[in-house]
Design a protein around this motif. Structure first.
Motif, PDB file in Angstrom:
ATOM      1  N   PHE A   1      57.401  11.923  15.447  1.00 22.42           N
ATOM      2  CA  PHE A   1      57.293  13.411  15.495  1.00 22.42           C
ATOM      3  C   PHE A   1      58.229  14.149  16.344  1.00 22.42           C
TER       4      PHE A   1
ATOM      5  N   SER B   1      49.719   5.013  15.129  1.00 19.68           N
ATOM      6  CA  SER B   1      49.493   6.390  15.878  1.00 19.68           C
ATOM      7  C   SER B   1      50.448   6.872  16.801  1.00 19.68           C
ATOM      8  N   GLN B   2      50.531   5.847  17.660  1.00 25.15           N
ATOM      9  CA  GLN B   2      51.304   6.111  18.959  1.00 25.15           C
ATOM     10  C   GLN B   2      52.722   6.530  18.729  1.00 25.15           C
TER      11      GLN B   2
ATOM     12  N   PHE C   1      53.940   7.232  15.865  1.00 29.81           N
ATOM     13  CA  PHE C   1      54.074   8.578  15.006  1.00 29.81           C
ATOM     14  C   PHE C   1      54.250   9.502  16.172  1.00 29.81           C
ATOM     15  N   TRP C   2      53.443   9.883  16.950  1.00 30.50           N
ATOM     16  CA  TRP C   2      53.202  10.932  17.741  1.00 30.50           C
ATOM     17  C   TRP C   2      54.046  10.987  18.742  1.00 30.50           C
ATOM     18  N   ARG C   3      54.613   9.786  19.519  1.00 30.42           N
ATOM     19  CA  ARG C   3      55.482   9.845  20.389  1.00 30.42           C
ATOM     20  C   ARG C   3      56.877   9.781  20.192  1.00 30.42           C
TER      21      ARG C   3
END
Length: 262
Positions: free
Chosen positions: A184, A176-177, A179-181
């Motif tokens: 994305f 998750s980290q 992907f978002w940091r």
């Protein structure tokens, strides 16, 4: 002659660019026009009344608002679904992947009259023939915008180096980290470009909308309807504002990119 040969490509590019902007310049000019007659489309005098009273015809402003609403909703839905589809096509291997890639391109390659009539037949077969309007237009716009989003985001993903994502995971970042940091932010320019393209396609569409609108009127349909009895100059005001917003978005994006590079 040497100077001309060295700059011939640049000169031709500038001429093509100038030719492209001629219709836009006419729209901007006519937004300040004070016509003697709505039947004859020519510049008769300068006025600011068109800008001071853009909603002189309330039905035009209603059509503009409706087009913006449909465009924004279609953009949000198509961008979300198209981005998810692009990630699935680029990052995963599954049965039917090649067929899916082919199907994604079909709405882009199909003539609008065929696409619009096919959607109309689908709505009629589903028993929605008497309920054509805002929602059928929205479904139609999401459908043809989806292909453009997938292609745009997919191109961004395909050209992206995954070494940064691997480095993030080596540093114990969770999926998750990562992907978002990492992922994305790298893909976001492609997503933003796809969203802007979707909105412009939706706001501008006439053929597909006209076939599936019922009694609902969007801005392109309004322009087509009033053109038969004389186009009000406020139409050019709307066109000029939309063009100015587009230029502003491009300039802001370029300024942001330069600041990041600096």
């Amino acid at each position: 002659m040497t100077w001309l040969r060295e700059r011939i490509v640049l000169i031709l590019g500038l001429l093509v660019l100038a030719y492209t902007f001629v219709p836009i310049a006419v729209v901007v000019l006519m937004s300040f026009n004070d016509p003697d007659s709505r039947v004859v489309y020519r510049f008769d005098g300068f006025t600011l009344d068109n800008w001071l009273n853009p909603c002189l015809d309330p039905s035009m402003c209603e059509a503009v608002v409706r087009s913006i609403e449909i465009g924004l909703l279609a953009t949000v839905v198509a961008t979300i679904l198209g981005t998810l589809a692009a990630f699935a096509l680029v990052r995963h291997r599954f049965a039917g992947r090649s067929t899916t890639n082919l199907l994604i391109f079909l709405p882009m390659a199909t003539p609008e009259i065929v696409l619009g009539s096919s959607l109309l037949a689908l709505f009629v077969a589903a028993g929605l023939g008497g309920q054509l309007g805002f929602w059928t237009i929205l479904v139609a716009h999401i459908m043809f915008c989806l292909s453009f989003v997938v292609v745009t985001v997919r191109a961004r993903l395909a050209g992206m180096n995954d070494s940064l994502e691997q480095a993030a995971m080596d540093l114990y970042a969770t999926p998750s980290q990562t992907f978002w940091r990492v992922t994305f932010p790298l893909v976001f320019p492609g997503i933003l470009g796809a969203a802007l393209l979707s909105f412009s396609l939706s706001f501008d569409d006439f053929i597909i909308t006209n076939l599936n609108a019922g009694t609902t009127t969007t801005f392109p349909m309004y322009v087509w309807g009033v053109a038969q009895r004389g186009v009000p100059m406020q139409v050019n005001v709307v066109g000029t504002v939309m063009f100015a917003i587009s230029i502003a978005i491009v300039l802001l994006g370029e300024l942001r990119a330069r600041r990041q590079r600096a």
